[in-house]
Enzyme design. Structure first.
Site, PDB file in Angstrom:
ATOM      1  N   GLU A   1      -4.500   3.615   6.391  1.00 32.82           N
ATOM      2  CA  GLU A   1      -4.334   3.755   4.989  1.00 32.82           C
ATOM      3  C   GLU A   1      -5.144   4.274   3.938  1.00 32.82           C
ATOM      4  OE1 GLU A   1      -4.781  -1.127   3.657  1.00 32.82           O
ATOM      5  OE2 GLU A   1      -6.023   0.683   1.897  1.00 32.82           O
TER       6      GLU A   1
ATOM      7  N   ARG B   1       1.118  -1.046  -0.015  1.00 31.29           N
ATOM      8  CA  ARG B   1       0.065   0.101   0.296  1.00 31.29           C
ATOM      9  C   ARG B   1       0.813   0.801  -0.020  1.00 31.29           C
ATOM     10  NH1 ARG B   1      -1.917  -3.494  -0.782  1.00 31.29           N
ATOM     11  NH2 ARG B   1      -4.218  -4.017   0.014  1.00 31.29           N
TER      12      ARG B   1
ATOM     13  N   SER C   1     -10.284  -1.358   4.768  1.00 34.93           N
ATOM     14  CA  SER C   1      -9.530  -1.476   5.359  1.00 34.93           C
ATOM     15  C   SER C   1      -9.453   0.201   5.730  1.00 34.93           C
ATOM     16  CB  SER C   1      -8.702  -2.088   4.945  1.00 34.93           C
ATOM     17  OG  SER C   1      -9.168  -3.417   4.894  1.00 34.93           O
TER      18      SER C   1
END
Ligand SMILES: Cc1cc2nc3c(=O)[nH]c(=O)nc-3n(C[C@H](O)[C@H](O)[C@H](O)COP(=O)(O)OP(=O)(O)OC[C@H]3O[C@@H](n4cnc5c(N)ncnc54)[C@H](O)[C@@H]3O)c2cc1C
Length: 300
Positions: free
Chosen positions: A292, A174, A222
Site C-alpha cells: 500500500e 486504495r 499498513s
C-alpha cells in the site's frame, strides 16, 4: 543531475532547499536527500513554481509523508510540499465543503462534526493530508475518501489549473487512476446532514485504534493492502513474522501489517523487511502481498 543546474527562476532559487533530507518529511523518518524541496506559500505560488520548472525535471508532490518510503539515495528532481500551503477550508452549502489539498484529514473530521456533517469521522484515522487521501483513496473504519468527492481541482505539469468531476477517475480499494502528470490542489466533498453528530464518535474510534495499532511509533500505517477476503496482518502473523527484525526496523508486535523504525533504521532495512515478509507470506500461504505504501527514490 546537479541540483544547481536545475536552473530555477531567480525568485525561486533562493527559496528552495537543495539536498533536503526526506527523512525529515516522512512518518518513517527515513529517506535520502531530494535535489530540490519547495514549500510554496499558496496555490498561486505553487503554480508559478511548476510553470518555471524545466520540463525534464521530475516532479513529485507530498503531503505529510505518512505513506511514503523514500530510498536512502533520495529523489532526483523536485519535491513540493502541500502541507501548510494549500490550507483553505470552506462550507459551500448545506452538505458540501471545499478543502485544499494540504489540509490534514483530522481537521476535516473535526470541522465536519462541528458543522453537523457526516460520515466524516473516519478521516480522523488518517494521519495525512487531503491530497494524499485523494491520491490513495485513503479510508478507515468503513469510510473512504472518494465516496465523498464531487469534483477535484488539479494542476498540470505546465502549471495550468482545471476542475475535473469525480467521474474522470477510476476508483478502487486504495487505488486511484486518473490523468497522468496532474496533482490535486483540492476537492469539493459532499456529506450528509447529521445534526446529532459529536466528537465522541471520533474519540471512540481513536481509542479503539490505539488499542490495536502501534500509534506514536515511527511507521507508515499498513504496509500492505488486504488481499480480497483476507487481512494482510493475519497472514503475516500466521507466518510467524511478528517481531521479525532487519537492522533497526521490525514487524510490529501489536499489528503485523505495521513496520516500525525503532530510531536508526535505513530505508534499505525497511525495504528488505518488506521483501522478506512478501516472500515468507507467499511461501506459507501462497498469497502475493501488494504494498500500500508508495516506494520512491533511488538506493544509496
Ligand atoms: C499511524 C498511521 C496510520 C494510518 N492509517 C491509515 C488508515 O487507516 N487508512 C489509510 O487509508 N491510510 C492510513 N495511513 C496511511 C496514510 O496516512 C494515508 O495513505 C494518507 O492518505 C497519506 O497522506 P499524506 O498526505 O501523508 O501523503 P504522502 O505520504 O505525502 O503521499 C502519498 C502519495 O500521495 C501522493 N500525493 C500527496 N499529495 C498529493 C497531491 N496533492 N496530489 C497528488 N498526489 C499527491 C504522493 O505523491 C504519494 O504518492 C496511516 C499512516 C500512519 C502513519
Amino acid at each position: 543531475m546537479n541540483p544547481r543546474s536545475l536552473e530555477l527562476a531567480p525568485e525561486f532559487s533562493s527559496r528552495v532547499l537543495y539536498g533536503e533530507p526526506m527523512a525529515k518529511h516522512t512518518s518513517w523518518h527515513v529517506g535520502g536527500p531530494v535535489d530540490i524541496y519547495f514549500a510554496p506559500r499558496d496555490a498561486m505560488d505553487l503554480a508559478a513554481f511548476v510553470r518555471q520548472l524545466r520540463p525534464n525535471v521530475a516532479l513529485m508532490w507530498i503531503g505529510l509523508g505518512s505513506n511514503l518510503l523514500v530510498r536512502d539515495g533520495g529523489i532526483r528532481g523536485a519535491v513540493v510540499s502541500t502541507h501548510g500551503a494549500l490550507a483553505a477550508f470552506e462550507r459551500l452549502n448545506a452538505t458540501n465543503i471545499r478543502v485544499e489539498a494540504g489540509v490534514p484529514c483530522a481537521r476535516i473530521a473535526k470541522q465536519c462534526v462541528k458543522w453537523g456533517l457526516g460520515p466524516a469521522e473516519f478521516f480522523a484515522g488518517i494521519p495525512g493530508t487531503l491530497g494524499g487521501a485523494l491520491a490513495m483513496n485513503a479510508g478507515a473504519w468503513g469510510g473512504e475518501t472518494w465516496r465523498h468527492v464531487v469534483q477535484v481541482e488539479v494542476l498540470d505539469r505546465r502549471g495550468a489549473r482545471r476542475v475535473r468531476p469525480a467521474a474522470d477517475y477510476e476508483i478502487g480499494y486504495r487505488r486511484v487512476k486518473g490523468p497522468e502528470n496532474e496533482w490535486f490542489l483540492g476537492a469539493q466533498l459532499q456529506f450528509e446532514r447529521k445534526p446529532g453528530v459529536n466528537g465522541d464518535a471520533i474519540r471512540q474510534l481513536l481509542e479503539k485504534r490505539k488499542e490495536t495499532q502501534p500509534i506514536g511509533e515511527w511507521s507508515c500505517g499498513s504496509v500492505f493492502t488486504n488481499p480480497p477476503g483476507e487481512y494482510a496482518a493475519r497472514l503475516i502473523e500466521a507466518a510467524g513474522l511478528k517481531g521479525f527484525r532487519i537492522g533497526d526496523a521490525s514487524v510490529s508486535e501489536k499489528h503485523a501489517n505495521f513496520i516500525i523504525n525503532h530510531g536508526a533504521a535505513r530505508a534499505a532495512d525497511v525495504e528488505a523487511l518488506i521483501v522478506h515478509v512478501q516472500r515468507q507470506v507467499a511461501e506459507v500461504h501462497r498469497v502475493d502481498l501488494a504494498t500500500e505504501v508508495r516506494i520512491v527514490g533511488v538506493p544509496a
